[in-house]
Each structure stands twice: as C-alpha cells, then as structure tokens.
Design a protein around this motif. Sequence first.
Motif, PDB file in Angstrom:
ATOM      1  N   MET A  96      -3.468  -6.504  -5.941  1.00 41.44           N
ATOM      2  CA  MET A  96      -4.234  -6.297  -4.703  1.00 41.44           C
ATOM      3  C   MET A  96      -5.681  -6.753  -4.877  1.00 41.44           C
ATOM      4  O   MET A  96      -6.277  -7.281  -3.934  1.00 41.44           O
ATOM      5  N   ALA A  97      -6.240  -6.574  -6.063  1.00 42.75           N
ATOM      6  CA  ALA A  97      -7.606  -7.060  -6.307  1.00 42.75           C
ATOM      7  C   ALA A  97      -7.645  -8.583  -6.268  1.00 42.75           C
ATOM      8  O   ALA A  97      -8.559  -9.179  -5.694  1.00 42.75           O
ATOM      9  N   TRP A  98      -6.664  -9.231  -6.867  1.00 48.71           N
ATOM     10  CA  TRP A  98      -6.611 -10.699  -6.843  1.00 48.71           C
ATOM     11  C   TRP A  98      -6.424 -11.200  -5.420  1.00 48.71           C
ATOM     12  O   TRP A  98      -7.070 -12.155  -4.992  1.00 48.71           O
ATOM     13  N   TYR A  99      -5.531 -10.548  -4.665  1.00 47.25           N
ATOM     14  CA  TYR A  99      -5.268 -10.978  -3.295  1.00 47.25           C
ATOM     15  C   TYR A  99      -6.505 -10.805  -2.407  1.00 47.25           C
ATOM     16  O   TYR A  99      -6.766 -11.616  -1.534  1.00 47.25           O
ATOM     17  N   ALA A 100      -7.256  -9.740  -2.649  1.00 48.00           N
ATOM     18  CA  ALA A 100      -8.460  -9.503  -1.842  1.00 48.00           C
ATOM     19  C   ALA A 100      -9.515 -10.563  -2.113  1.00 48.00           C
ATOM     20  O   ALA A 100     -10.272 -10.930  -1.210  1.00 48.00           O
ATOM     21  N   THR A 101      -9.587 -11.084  -3.333  1.00 52.09           N
ATOM     22  CA  THR A 101     -10.618 -12.072  -3.646  1.00 52.09           C
ATOM     23  C   THR A 101     -10.154 -13.503  -3.422  1.00 52.09           C
ATOM     24  O   THR A 101     -10.960 -14.367  -3.113  1.00 52.09           O
ATOM     25  N   HIS A 102      -8.857 -13.801  -3.571  1.00 49.08           N
ATOM     26  CA  HIS A 102      -8.382 -15.182  -3.466  1.00 49.08           C
ATOM     27  C   HIS A 102      -7.395 -15.411  -2.334  1.00 49.08           C
ATOM     28  O   HIS A 102      -7.458 -16.420  -1.657  1.00 49.08           O
ATOM     29  N   GLY A 103      -6.485 -14.521  -2.140  1.00 48.69           N
ATOM     30  CA  GLY A 103      -5.393 -14.751  -1.199  1.00 48.69           C
ATOM     31  C   GLY A 103      -5.776 -14.635   0.253  1.00 48.69           C
ATOM     32  O   GLY A 103      -5.194 -15.279   1.104  1.00 48.69           O
ATOM     33  N   GLY A 104      -6.769 -13.832   0.595  1.00 52.66           N
ATOM     34  CA  GLY A 104      -7.112 -13.601   1.983  1.00 52.66           C
ATOM     35  C   GLY A 104      -8.090 -14.597   2.562  1.00 52.66           C
ATOM     36  O   GLY A 104      -8.334 -14.610   3.744  1.00 52.66           O
ATOM     37  N   LYS A 105      -8.685 -15.475   1.747  1.00 47.81           N
ATOM     38  CA  LYS A 105      -9.701 -16.418   2.223  1.00 47.81           C
ATOM     39  C   LYS A 105      -9.109 -17.812   2.411  1.00 47.81           C
ATOM     40  O   LYS A 105      -8.161 -18.176   1.733  1.00 47.81           O
ATOM     41  N   PRO A 106      -9.707 -18.602   3.300  1.00 44.42           N
ATOM     42  CA  PRO A 106      -9.273 -19.993   3.400  1.00 44.42           C
ATOM     43  C   PRO A 106      -9.671 -20.759   2.146  1.00 44.42           C
ATOM     44  O   PRO A 106     -10.599 -20.391   1.439  1.00 44.42           O
ATOM     45  N   LYS A 107      -8.953 -21.828   1.870  1.00 45.35           N
ATOM     46  CA  LYS A 107      -9.181 -22.591   0.636  1.00 45.35           C
ATOM     47  C   LYS A 107     -10.528 -23.314   0.635  1.00 45.35           C
ATOM     48  O   LYS A 107     -11.165 -23.408  -0.382  1.00 45.35           O
ATOM     49  N   ALA A 108     -10.954 -23.858   1.762  1.00 45.36           N
ATOM     50  CA  ALA A 108     -12.222 -24.591   1.820  1.00 45.36           C
ATOM     51  C   ALA A 108     -13.369 -23.604   1.987  1.00 45.36           C
ATOM     52  O   ALA A 108     -13.267 -22.622   2.709  1.00 45.36           O
ATOM     53  N   ALA A 109     -14.468 -23.905   1.320  1.00 42.43           N
ATOM     54  CA  ALA A 109     -15.649 -23.051   1.447  1.00 42.43           C
ATOM     55  C   ALA A 109     -16.278 -23.290   2.813  1.00 42.43           C
ATOM     56  O   ALA A 109     -16.346 -24.417   3.293  1.00 42.43           O
ATOM     57  N   SER A 110     -16.719 -22.257   3.429  1.00 37.31           N
ATOM     58  CA  SER A 110     -17.351 -22.393   4.739  1.00 37.31           C
ATOM     59  C   SER A 110     -18.645 -21.591   4.744  1.00 37.31           C
ATOM     60  O   SER A 110     -18.955 -20.861   3.814  1.00 37.31           O
ATOM     61  N   GLU A 111     -19.395 -21.697   5.813  1.00 30.84           N
ATOM     62  CA  GLU A 111     -20.656 -20.977   5.909  1.00 30.84           C
ATOM     63  C   GLU A 111     -20.419 -19.479   6.030  1.00 30.84           C
ATOM     64  O   GLU A 111     -21.280 -18.694   5.703  1.00 30.84           O
ATOM     65  N   GLN A 112     -19.244 -19.091   6.482  1.00 28.41           N
ATOM     66  CA  GLN A 112     -18.951 -17.664   6.586  1.00 28.41           C
ATOM     67  C   GLN A 112     -18.876 -17.031   5.209  1.00 28.41           C
ATOM     68  O   GLN A 112     -19.189 -15.871   5.036  1.00 28.41           O
ATOM     69  N   ASP A 113     -18.461 -17.769   4.203  1.00 30.21           N
ATOM     70  CA  ASP A 113     -18.380 -17.239   2.850  1.00 30.21           C
ATOM     71  C   ASP A 113     -19.766 -16.990   2.272  1.00 30.21           C
ATOM     72  O   ASP A 113     -19.931 -16.152   1.400  1.00 30.21           O
ATOM     73  N   ASN A 171       0.823  -1.216   0.000  1.00 37.18           N
ATOM     74  CA  ASN A 171       0.000   0.000   0.000  1.00 37.18           C
ATOM     75  C   ASN A 171       0.855   1.264   0.000  1.00 37.18           C
ATOM     76  O   ASN A 171       0.515   2.254  -0.661  1.00 37.18           O
ATOM     77  N   VAL A 172       1.959   1.260   0.729  1.00 34.46           N
ATOM     78  CA  VAL A 172       2.857   2.417   0.752  1.00 34.46           C
ATOM     79  C   VAL A 172       3.460   2.631  -0.631  1.00 34.46           C
ATOM     80  O   VAL A 172       3.505   3.762  -1.142  1.00 34.46           O
ATOM     81  N   ILE A 173       3.921   1.554  -1.264  1.00 31.56           N
ATOM     82  CA  ILE A 173       4.480   1.658  -2.619  1.00 31.56           C
ATOM     83  C   ILE A 173       3.406   2.153  -3.590  1.00 31.56           C
ATOM     84  O   ILE A 173       3.678   2.995  -4.456  1.00 31.56           O
ATOM     85  N   TYR A 174       2.198   1.662  -3.436  1.00 29.87           N
ATOM     86  CA  TYR A 174       1.079   2.044  -4.300  1.00 29.87           C
ATOM     87  C   TYR A 174       0.817   3.550  -4.220  1.00 29.87           C
ATOM     88  O   TYR A 174       0.656   4.230  -5.237  1.00 29.87           O
ATOM     89  N   VAL A 175       0.807   4.094  -3.012  1.00 25.16           N
ATOM     90  CA  VAL A 175       0.566   5.527  -2.828  1.00 25.16           C
ATOM     91  C   VAL A 175       1.729   6.346  -3.381  1.00 25.16           C
ATOM     92  O   VAL A 175       1.525   7.378  -4.036  1.00 25.16           O
ATOM     93  N   LEU A 176       2.961   5.905  -3.154  1.00 26.83           N
ATOM     94  CA  LEU A 176       4.121   6.633  -3.668  1.00 26.83           C
ATOM     95  C   LEU A 176       4.144   6.642  -5.193  1.00 26.83           C
ATOM     96  O   LEU A 176       4.466   7.666  -5.814  1.00 26.83           O
ATOM     97  N   VAL A 177       3.800   5.530  -5.814  1.00 30.28           N
ATOM     98  CA  VAL A 177       3.747   5.472  -7.276  1.00 30.28           C
ATOM     99  C   VAL A 177       2.653   6.410  -7.790  1.00 30.28           C
ATOM    100  O   VAL A 177       2.843   7.116  -8.795  1.00 30.28           O
ATOM    101  N   ALA A 178       1.516   6.452  -7.126  1.00 33.24           N
ATOM    102  CA  ALA A 178       0.428   7.335  -7.551  1.00 33.24           C
ATOM    103  C   ALA A 178       0.840   8.802  -7.457  1.00 33.24           C
ATOM    104  O   ALA A 178       0.575   9.588  -8.374  1.00 33.24           O
ATOM    105  N   ILE A 179       1.521   9.182  -6.381  1.00 31.25           N
ATOM    106  CA  ILE A 179       1.969  10.570  -6.222  1.00 31.25           C
ATOM    107  C   ILE A 179       3.021  10.918  -7.278  1.00 31.25           C
ATOM    108  O   ILE A 179       2.991  12.007  -7.873  1.00 31.25           O
ATOM    109  N   ALA A 180       3.947   9.996  -7.527  1.00 26.09           N
ATOM    110  CA  ALA A 180       4.972  10.242  -8.551  1.00 26.09           C
ATOM    111  C   ALA A 180       4.336  10.372  -9.931  1.00 26.09           C
ATOM    112  O   ALA A 180       4.750  11.219 -10.742  1.00 26.09           O
ATOM    113  N   MET A 181       3.335   9.553 -10.222  1.00 25.10           N
ATOM    114  CA  MET A 181       2.656   9.642 -11.512  1.00 25.10           C
ATOM    115  C   MET A 181       1.947  10.988 -11.671  1.00 25.10           C
ATOM    116  O   MET A 181       2.001  11.610 -12.746  1.00 25.10           O
TER     117      MET A 181
END
Length: 150
Positions: free
Chosen positions: A70-87, A6-16
Amino acid sequence: MLLILNVIYVLVAIAMIALILMQRGAGAQAGSGFGAGASATVFGSRGASNFLTKSTKWLAIVFFGISLFMAWYATHGGKPKAASEQDLGVMSQTATPKKNEVPKAPVVPTAPAAQPIPQATPQSGSQTAPAAAPAAPAATPEKQPAPQGG
C-alpha cells in the motif's frame, strides 16, 4: 482493489491482536507450580504455543507485506507516469524562464503612502483666542501717595 485490500488489512490486524493476546507470556511457567497449569491443556501441553506462534508469524508477514504494497502503491501506482505541474505543488508557481525569455522582477508589496495628520480645527460655535493680543497701553509712572506716619 484498494477497498478490498484495506478490509483484508484490518481483518489481519484484528486477528493478529487476538492471537497475541491468547498467547502465554514467559512468566506463566511460574504459575503452573501453584495449580495454574491445568488451564493451558486446551491445545495439549505444547500444541497451543506452536500453533499460536506460527499463526502469529504468518499473520505478521501478511500484515507487513500489505503495508509495504500500500505504501508503494500510494507513491507510485496512483500517479500518472509523466511529471506534471500538479506534482510540483507550491513550486509550480515559480516556473523557470526559457532560454530567450527575460525573467520578470518579482512583485514586492509596498507600504501605503503616509497620510497627513489632520490639524485640530475649532468646533462651530466655540470661541477661540484672537490670533494676536492687542497691544497694552504704554505704562506711565503714577505717583503713589506717601505712607502716613504712624
């Protein structure tokens, strides 16, 4: 890891943003005929535009790459592999019945029973009319005195 990303993301945005604002627009060529062209000689005659456009291009590639990761990580990387009732979220409240299980009837709320309307009762100390009026005495024809002439 996400904090560093996130820090790198913000710095790149400011530089751009800074690099885009430093670039000359297409209409700046017209101003050079009136003496405004001398201010663009910091990087050379064409060196500034090549450096700024190449830098902006690579910063944009890095910016979009980090966004996609970050979009891929938010949808796939942060969840457990098995489906649960919380999903399932709200859908987990209505579980599907098993093979031999009879589904229960849904609970339907009912309206409260109607309350009888209370009758008006006389207040204490006040007089009320009698239930039935007493019978009037039988009317007997009375003789009227005759009008005197006049």
